[in-house]
Design a protein around this motif. Structure first.
Motif, PDB file in Angstrom:
ATOM      1  N   VAL A   1      21.331  -3.595  12.579  1.00 52.74           N
ATOM      2  CA  VAL A   1      22.441  -3.117  13.406  1.00 52.74           C
ATOM      3  C   VAL A   1      23.071  -1.873  12.777  1.00 52.74           C
ATOM      4  CG1 VAL A   1      24.749  -3.643  14.252  1.00 52.74           C
ATOM      5  CG2 VAL A   1      22.941  -5.347  14.460  1.00 52.74           C
ATOM      6  N   LEU A   2      23.285  -1.919  11.455  1.00 56.23           N
ATOM      7  CA  LEU A   2      23.894  -0.781  10.754  1.00 56.23           C
ATOM      8  C   LEU A   2      23.023   0.459  10.851  1.00 56.23           C
ATOM      9  CD1 LEU A   2      25.284  -2.485   7.517  1.00 56.23           C
ATOM     10  CD2 LEU A   2      26.551  -1.781   9.545  1.00 56.23           C
ATOM     11  N   ILE A   3      21.718   0.279  10.675  1.00 57.47           N
ATOM     12  CA  ILE A   3      20.798   1.414  10.769  1.00 57.47           C
ATOM     13  C   ILE A   3      20.777   1.970  12.184  1.00 57.47           C
ATOM     14  CG2 ILE A   3      18.362   2.085  10.652  1.00 57.47           C
ATOM     15  CD1 ILE A   3      18.059   0.059   8.361  1.00 57.47           C
ATOM     16  N   ASN A   4      20.809   1.075  13.160  1.00 60.63           N
ATOM     17  CA  ASN A   4      20.819   1.505  14.556  1.00 60.63           C
ATOM     18  C   ASN A   4      22.096   2.274  14.883  1.00 60.63           C
ATOM     19  OD1 ASN A   4      19.687   1.477  17.286  1.00 60.63           O
ATOM     20  ND2 ASN A   4      21.356   0.077  17.782  1.00 60.63           N
ATOM     21  N   ASP A   5      23.235   1.777  14.389  1.00 55.90           N
ATOM     22  CA  ASP A   5      24.517   2.461  14.607  1.00 55.90           C
ATOM     23  C   ASP A   5      24.514   3.847  13.958  1.00 55.90           C
ATOM     24  OD1 ASP A   5      25.470   0.314  15.999  1.00 55.90           O
ATOM     25  OD2 ASP A   5      26.681  -0.497  14.362  1.00 55.90           O
ATOM     26  N   ALA A   6      23.961   3.910  12.742  1.00 54.17           N
ATOM     27  CA  ALA A   6      23.910   5.186  12.026  1.00 54.17           C
ATOM     28  C   ALA A   6      23.030   6.189  12.761  1.00 54.17           C
ATOM     29  CB  ALA A   6      23.384   4.965  10.608  1.00 54.17           C
ATOM     30  N   ALA A   7      21.899   5.701  13.274  1.00 54.69           N
ATOM     31  CA  ALA A   7      20.977   6.586  13.995  1.00 54.69           C
ATOM     32  C   ALA A   7      21.606   7.119  15.277  1.00 54.69           C
ATOM     33  CB  ALA A   7      19.686   5.832  14.311  1.00 54.69           C
ATOM     34  N   LYS A   8      22.317   6.243  15.995  1.00 54.88           N
ATOM     35  CA  LYS A   8      22.956   6.660  17.246  1.00 54.88           C
ATOM     36  C   LYS A   8      24.084   7.657  17.007  1.00 54.88           C
ATOM     37  CE  LYS A   8      22.051   2.555  20.112  1.00 54.88           C
ATOM     38  NZ  LYS A   8      22.677   1.438  20.861  1.00 54.88           N
ATOM     39  N   SER A   9      24.806   7.472  15.924  1.00 53.54           N
ATOM     40  CA  SER A   9      25.967   8.326  15.657  1.00 53.54           C
ATOM     41  C   SER A   9      25.563   9.733  15.237  1.00 53.54           C
ATOM     42  CB  SER A   9      26.832   7.703  14.562  1.00 53.54           C
ATOM     43  OG  SER A   9      26.188   7.806  13.299  1.00 53.54           O
ATOM     44  N   GLY A  10      24.392   9.855  14.607  1.00 52.90           N
ATOM     45  CA  GLY A  10      23.972  11.160  14.109  1.00 52.90           C
ATOM     46  C   GLY A  10      24.778  11.622  12.901  1.00 52.90           C
ATOM     47  N   SER A  11      25.502  10.693  12.270  1.00 54.50           N
ATOM     48  CA  SER A  11      26.371  11.062  11.145  1.00 54.50           C
ATOM     49  C   SER A  11      25.589  11.632   9.972  1.00 54.50           C
ATOM     50  CB  SER A  11      27.160   9.838  10.678  1.00 54.50           C
ATOM     51  OG  SER A  11      26.289   8.808  10.234  1.00 54.50           O
ATOM     52  N   TYR A  12      24.343  11.171   9.814  1.00 54.01           N
ATOM     53  CA  TYR A  12      23.516  11.629   8.697  1.00 54.01           C
ATOM     54  C   TYR A  12      23.179  13.110   8.802  1.00 54.01           C
ATOM     55  CZ  TYR A  12      19.982  10.941  12.311  1.00 54.01           C
ATOM     56  OH  TYR A  12      19.274  10.999  13.501  1.00 54.01           O
ATOM     57  N   LEU A  13      23.377  13.688   9.989  1.00 54.87           N
ATOM     58  CA  LEU A  13      23.094  15.110  10.186  1.00 54.87           C
ATOM     59  C   LEU A  13      24.247  16.003   9.751  1.00 54.87           C
ATOM     60  CD1 LEU A  13      21.407  15.002  13.725  1.00 54.87           C
ATOM     61  CD2 LEU A  13      20.267  15.275  11.520  1.00 54.87           C
ATOM     62  N   TYR A  14      25.446  15.451   9.659  1.00 55.41           N
ATOM     63  CA  TYR A  14      26.613  16.282   9.378  1.00 55.41           C
ATOM     64  C   TYR A  14      26.595  16.947   8.002  1.00 55.41           C
ATOM     65  CZ  TYR A  14      28.916  15.339  13.787  1.00 55.41           C
ATOM     66  OH  TYR A  14      29.228  15.296  15.129  1.00 55.41           O
ATOM     67  N   PRO A  15      26.070  16.314   6.948  1.00 57.51           N
ATOM     68  CA  PRO A  15      25.949  17.053   5.693  1.00 57.51           C
ATOM     69  C   PRO A  15      25.055  18.294   5.841  1.00 57.51           C
ATOM     70  CG  PRO A  15      25.798  14.715   5.267  1.00 57.51           C
ATOM     71  CD  PRO A  15      25.754  14.881   6.763  1.00 57.51           C
ATOM     72  N   VAL A  16      24.007  18.177   6.656  1.00 58.08           N
ATOM     73  CA  VAL A  16      23.123  19.321   6.903  1.00 58.08           C
ATOM     74  C   VAL A  16      23.832  20.361   7.767  1.00 58.08           C
ATOM     75  CG1 VAL A  16      20.909  20.061   7.861  1.00 58.08           C
ATOM     76  CG2 VAL A  16      21.092  17.840   6.716  1.00 58.08           C
ATOM     77  N   LYS A  17      24.564  19.881   8.788  1.00 57.30           N
ATOM     78  CA  LYS A  17      25.345  20.795   9.612  1.00 57.30           C
ATOM     79  C   LYS A  17      26.380  21.522   8.766  1.00 57.30           C
ATOM     80  CE  LYS A  17      25.011  18.149  13.949  1.00 57.30           C
ATOM     81  NZ  LYS A  17      25.778  17.416  14.991  1.00 57.30           N
ATOM     82  N   GLY A  18      26.919  20.819   7.777  1.00 54.84           N
ATOM     83  CA  GLY A  18      27.891  21.434   6.888  1.00 54.84           C
ATOM     84  C   GLY A  18      27.290  22.592   6.109  1.00 54.84           C
ATOM     85  N   ILE A  19      26.034  22.437   5.682  1.00 56.43           N
ATOM     86  CA  ILE A  19      25.345  23.509   4.958  1.00 56.43           C
ATOM     87  C   ILE A  19      25.190  24.736   5.847  1.00 56.43           C
ATOM     88  CG2 ILE A  19      23.163  24.195   3.871  1.00 56.43           C
ATOM     89  CD1 ILE A  19      22.798  21.269   3.031  1.00 56.43           C
ATOM     90  N   VAL A  20      24.736  24.507   7.071  1.00 57.86           N
ATOM     91  CA  VAL A  20      24.513  25.612   8.013  1.00 57.86           C
ATOM     92  C   VAL A  20      25.829  26.292   8.372  1.00 57.86           C
ATOM     93  CG1 VAL A  20      23.676  26.212  10.317  1.00 57.86           C
ATOM     94  CG2 VAL A  20      22.440  24.514   8.949  1.00 57.86           C
ATOM     95  N   TYR A  21      26.843  25.497   8.670  1.00 58.21           N
ATOM     96  CA  TYR A  21      28.144  26.047   9.068  1.00 58.21           C
ATOM     97  C   TYR A  21      28.769  26.835   7.915  1.00 58.21           C
ATOM     98  CZ  TYR A  21      32.472  26.226  11.809  1.00 58.21           C
ATOM     99  OH  TYR A  21      33.553  26.654  12.545  1.00 58.21           O
ATOM    100  N   PHE A  22      28.667  26.290   6.735  1.00 56.98           N
ATOM    101  CA  PHE A  22      29.221  26.953   5.552  1.00 56.98           C
ATOM    102  C   PHE A  22      28.502  28.290   5.324  1.00 56.98           C
ATOM    103  CE2 PHE A  22      29.465  27.734   0.958  1.00 56.98           C
ATOM    104  CZ  PHE A  22      30.821  27.573   0.721  1.00 56.98           C
ATOM    105  N   ALA A  23      27.181  28.283   5.474  1.00 54.39           N
ATOM    106  CA  ALA A  23      26.397  29.496   5.231  1.00 54.39           C
ATOM    107  C   ALA A  23      26.704  30.596   6.239  1.00 54.39           C
ATOM    108  CB  ALA A  23      24.900  29.165   5.263  1.00 54.39           C
ATOM    109  N   THR A  24      27.107  30.212   7.448  1.00 48.70           N
ATOM    110  CA  THR A  24      27.329  31.198   8.514  1.00 48.70           C
ATOM    111  C   THR A  24      28.803  31.540   8.728  1.00 48.70           C
ATOM    112  OG1 THR A  24      27.274  29.383  10.141  1.00 48.70           O
ATOM    113  CG2 THR A  24      25.210  30.569   9.729  1.00 48.70           C
ATOM    114  N   HIS A  25      29.681  30.975   7.904  1.00 50.15           N
ATOM    115  CA  HIS A  25      31.110  31.269   8.017  1.00 50.15           C
ATOM    116  C   HIS A  25      31.637  31.666   6.625  1.00 50.15           C
ATOM    117  CE1 HIS A  25      30.405  29.050  11.728  1.00 50.15           C
ATOM    118  NE2 HIS A  25      31.549  29.528  12.188  1.00 50.15           N
TER     119      HIS A  25
END
Length: 289
Positions: free
Chosen positions: A26-50
């Motif tokens: 259930v926890l893995i399914n919730d994590a996959a649906k939320s996409g939260s694991y992508l935010y550290p990567v999004k943070g890298i991209v956003y930081f690099a472009t701002h």
């Protein structure tokens, strides 16, 4: 009688294992649906472009790099061989690699302890708040600090009214030391150690957001309990990034950006969260999906 007891224990063990597996699923399914694991990567991209978000990091770059290099070098010089000697008995040839992971994790903890307490506290706060400002969440930020006029999100940050970043918790240190023996289990133990620390890391990534929301301790606890999977996933990825030698400090800032982006997205989707009372967590989770 003895056979019945053994069968009862085996049955109970299977039942517990089944429940734990279902809970993990259930926890893995919730994590996959939320996409939260992508935010550290999004943070890298956003930081690099701002580039405006680089200012807090650049102001602390020299001392933090010196700290990181010093800690990692010292840990490998003085603790690699002793820990390798211990791990080789249980991990065999793999101990060469598991010891490296262990030392990187230990180094990351030491660096985080020292830097967050003495070097980066205000800089990480500015990065988180500045990211929220850049995402037009100014109403949220004004709950914790004054804002100036202008276009640059970092330059707009004024006097801090509330500072959420607490000193290193003794409980966190005790938990870290308590789970160190997991590394004696080949591969699986090291992975479990990272996951445990990742879950602990995830519990604190939105401390500032919760403070700006004026949530009580019980509201925070309920929200984190309801979203254990997503926060554990974010924390695990963030932990892995912050285990990278020297670059760990950079990733501390990009993780702060990622956490702020996640908070901004939650805020944008869940207008009801802007009220002073606790949201209906179950309904909020369903809507977020």
């Amino acid at each position: 009688m003895s056979n019945n007891f053994v069968e009862s224990v085996q049955s109970k063990a299977q039942e517990v294992a089944k429940e734990d597996f279902s809970r993990a699923k259930v926890l893995i399914n919730d994590a996959a649906k939320s996409g939260s694991y992508l935010y550290p990567v999004k943070g890298i991209v956003y930081f690099a472009t701002h580039k405006s978000l680089w200012k807090p990091l650049l102001s602390k770059l020299a001392p933090t790099i010196a700290l990181s290099v010093g800690v990692v070098t010292s840990m490998f010089a003085f603790t690699y061989l002793p820990q390798l000697a211990l791990l080789v008995f249980v991990n065999g040839p793999l101990a060469v690699f598991t010891t490296v992971l262990l030392i990187l994790s230990e180094s990351a903890t030491i660096i985080s302890l020292v830097s967050r307490n003495f070097l980066l506290q205000d800089a990480l706060l500015d990065t988180f708040d500045g990211t929220l400002v850049s995402k037009n969440a100014t109403g949220l930020v004004t709950e914790g600090r004054q804002l100036k006029s202008g276009a640059d999100p970092i330059d707009r940050l004024g006097k801090i009214l509330k500072s959420p970043f607490s000193r290193f918790s003794p409980k966190a240190l005790v938990r870290y030391v308590m789970y160190l023996p997991l590394n004696f289990i080949p591969v699986v133990g090291t992975v479990a150690f990272i996951l445990v620390n990742g879950r602990s890391r995830g519990q604190s990534v939105h401390d500032r957001y919760f403070q700006l929301k004026r949530w009580s301790a019980s509201q925070r606890s309920s929200w984190l309990s309801e979203h254990t999977g997503p926060y554990a996933a974010f924390g695990t990825v963030a932990t892995l990034l912050e285990m990278v030698p020297v670059a760990s400090i950079l990733f501390s800032f990009t993780n702060a950006v990622g956490a702020a982006l996640w908070a901004a997205d939650i805020e944008a989707k869940e207008n009801q969260m802007s009220h002073g009372t606790a949201p209906s967590l179950r309904e909020t989770a369903k809507k977020a999906e």
